[in-house]
Design a protein around this motif. Structure first.
Motif: not given
Lengths: 287, 425
Positions: B138-140, B335-338, B347-349
């Motif tokens: 979800v996050y790094i 969502t990741q950007k938010k 972000p994990a993306r």
């Protein structure tokens, strides 16, 4: 079985069920789990006393058991002595006695984790109160929790601060049951202050002292929260109490071994309580 | 037998307490700082509006161990709630090996979910267990070096690349700054006996060419490189004295962050979360802070411990399909950007790092992306916690000066072998 005994049995029944359900069952359950290899990521298998053999060979465990015993001894001794003195003072009549009694009880009324946080802030190296005072008076800063001895004493002090009031209040209740006439008689016989305390007060309040000792010793043996907060078991694992040790196994998912450690702690606590009760000779005291 | 009996007792309790019928909800366990959990609350609201799946947020505290404990208990009891939850990287192997995590491969295939959008090295190191995807990042997080740009400039130093650079620079500037601020230190890092110490330790040793996972996959700590690195950690406190004496008793993330934030340190090792706080309104070091990769020794590389949180679905969940919907929602670009803009979570993306708005508002993300490429994972084994406990104890004892680094690692090695013997399948 005559009627009287039947009735007595009936009255005891609710307590019996209560003890059975809420106290005995968990202990038996833990014991049962301790006989298994119960690790969440390994196949579950019955190992009998395997976990206990492992416990006896576990150096870390013995180190933490040793620490727990010394910690309990030191803090209970300190608490009993300080508690007795406070109880004796509070038993005298002086102005604002009610307020003093209430104030003395305050540390006990604070949740122990919060109490531990307060002490953590006192011991803090950079902005802690202890070093603030020390810097002001001598210009030095001490890393209180940095050495084994320092961490040990810091924990004993923090624990005693919180639980001395408990001892004091129990002993105070005992002191109030000492008949004043005994003191007058002792005075007439020429007993001095110390003789009056050791020959009159102490024997009369002995059962109460034993009760306080049992409560405090068992609590001290189970010590978890203040260590979890203040040192986390450090430095270098020196202050890991048995409870903290078993907790770490539960986190890992090794429920079998964690239970074994808990059962061992239960046995120690039970033995200590048993010895105290024997030493207290309650039957005689009741007569 | 025992279980059935307990169950019976439990059931009788439930019935006697007159439990009311409840609509079953998707339960999502999330912890963290209060503002983070509040933000999740908001995101979940959006998800509910969009999908009409009702979600119950199970709020967990900040403390990692307590969050873990409150998951281990229900999972071990095969409870159907929580349906999904966030996990620290360090626990995933244990959860996976315990069979608590639902493999997501069928869902990934069915929805042709594109996992290449996520940091490949992270997914590979952490989220795949026995060939199956059992969680999603979800996050790094990873370790970074924070430094005081203003002070380096004032004394004419450049950003340190090696530990030697850092040492010289810190000794010099610490001496000068002490004249005005007697509590000033060159370098603060996490040395208390807890998980964070292992992360720091791994960074020091990896930057010296050492490691704790051998090529064959076994855990080895007793090596020349590791001893040297540990000796250096100890010297920072006792010999060079550029790290404060309470490093090994009290220094955790927050202690280190506030120490640096109050202007009392030149360098700081911390996770990315500190960036936003250092630059918030009222921070004494606002606008004076820079970040870079952690230094290395001559024969090593820049290394950063991999941290972060991953999402998993419980194998015992009674709402697996709905849970997957939520996973997809959380990993969506939107969502990741938010999460990135509002909580400054990394972000994990990968594609978020190239988003123009993110680039403009958070220019430091570029350094982060580079750091994420040099991460070192902690050993990915189900009994890692046990190994970590042991390492924490011995590394802490060594940096506190109680035992010699050589001896500490030798003892640790012996202990690790015992653990492996006991817990290895």
């Amino acid at each position: 079985m005559n009627r009287e005994i039947r009735e007595a049995f009936f009255f005891i029944l609710p307590l019996g069920i209560f003890v059975l359900l809420l106290m005995l069952l968990p202990v038996i359950g833990s014991f049962w789990i301790s006989l298994w290899q119960d690790v969440s990521f390994l196949p579950r298998k019955f190992t009998g006393l395997g976990n206990y053999f492992r416990l006896f060979k576990d150096f870390q465990f013995w180190q933490s058991a040793g620490f727990t015993l010394i910690f309990s001894f030191a803090s209970v001794t300190l608490e009993m002595v300080a508690g007795t003195i406070i109880a004796l003072v509070l038993n005298e009549s002086f102005r604002f006695r009610g307020i003093m009694r209430g104030t003395a009880l305050l540390p006990w009324a604070i949740p122990s984790v919060i109490g531990a946080r307060i002490w953590q802030l006192i011991y803090r190296y950079d902005y802690g109160l202890a070093n603030y005072v020390l810097r002001g008076t001598s210009g030095l800063s001490v890393n209180w929790l940095g050495s084994s001895g320092g961490a040990f004493l810091s924990l004993v002090l923090a624990d005693s601060w919180r639980t001395t009031p408990f001892v004091a209040i129990i002993l105070l209740a005992g002191l109030q049951s000492v008949p004043q006439g005994l003191y007058e008689q002792a005075k007439i016989d020429g007993a001095n202050l110390f003789q009056r305390f050791f020959k009159v007060t102490l024997p009369v309040i002995k059962p109460v002292v034993i009760v306080a000792l049992i409560f405090r010793t068992i609590d001290a043996l189970r010590v978890f929260d203040i260590i979890y907060v203040i040192t986390g078991g450090g430095p270098g694992g020196f202050t890991t109490s048995v409870s903290l040790y078993s907790y770490k196994y539960f986190l890992l998912g090794d429920f079998g071994y964690g239970s074994t450690v808990s059962i061992f702690l239960f046995i120690i606590a039970f033995t200590v309580a048993f010895l105290y009760i024997r030493a207290g000779r309650f039957r005689e005291a009741a007569l | 037998m025992m279980k059935r009996f307990f169950l019976l007792v439990l059931i009788s309790f439930v019935f006697s307490s007159g439990c009311s019928k409840k609509e079953s909800l998707l339960t999502f366990a999330v912890g963290g700082a209060p503002n983070e959990v509040d933000y999740w609350e908001k995101l979940i609201g959006e998800f509910e509006n969009r999908t009409h799946i009702r979600v119950k947020l199970l709020r967990q505290p900040t403390d990692t161990d307590i969050r873990r404990q409150s998951l281990v208990t229900p999972l071990n009891a095969k409870e159907k709630d929580p349906d999904l939850f966030l996990m620290d990287v360090a626990w995933i192997a244990q959860f996976a090996a315990s069979g608590w995590l639902l493999p997501m491969d069928p869902y990934v295939k069915k929805d042709s979910f594109d996992t290449t959008q996520l940091f490949g090295s992270v997914v590979h190191q952490v989220d795949i267990y026995k060939g199956e995807i059992i969680s999603m990042p979800v996050y790094i997080d990873c370790g970074l070096l924070y430094f005081r740009r203003d002070l380096l400039k004032k004394y004419g130093y450049s950003t340190p690349k090696t530990w030697d650079d850092l040492l010289q620079c810190a000794e010099k500037i610490q001496g000068k700054e002490r004249k005005n601020n007697s509590g000033f230190f060159g370098f603060v890092w996490q040395g208390a006996q807890y998980e964070g110490l292992v992360c720091n330790f791994i960074e020091f040793i990896a930057s010296n060419g050492g490691n704790i996972v051998s090529k064959a996959g076994s855990i080895t700590v007793y090596s020349k490189e590791n001893i040297q690195a540990l000796q250096f950690m100890r010297n920072l406190i006792h010999k060079y004295q550029i790290s404060p004496p309470n490093t090994f008793t009290e220094m955790r993330e927050e202690e280190v962050r506030t120490f640096f934030e109050n202007g009392n340190a030149l360098f700081e090792r911390n996770w990315p979360y500190a960036w936003k706080l250092h630059n918030s309104q009222g921070s004494p070091v606002r606008g004076k802070v820079g970040i870079t990769l952690l230094p290395k020794f001559d024969n090593g590389r820049h290394a950063a411990s991999l941290g972060g949180w991953h999402i998993g679905i419980s194998r015992y969940s009674d709402k697996k399909d709905e849970a997957w919907e939520l996973v997809k929602f959380i990993l969506s670009y939107e969502t990741q950007k938010k999460l990135c803009l509002n909580l400054s979570w990394n972000p994990a993306r990968i594609d978020i790092y190239d988003d123009p708005e993110v680039k403009e508002k958070m220019p430091h993300m570029e350094v982060l992306k580079k750091a994420f490429e040099s991460t070192v994972a902690r050993p990915n084994s189900p009994y890692y916690t046990q190994v970590s406990e042991l390492l924490q104890r011995y590394v802490n004892a060594a940096i506190s000066g109680k035992i010699e680094p050589n001896e500490a690692l030798k003892e640790a090695q012996r202990g690790i072998e015992k653990i492996v013997e006991r817990y290895h399948e």
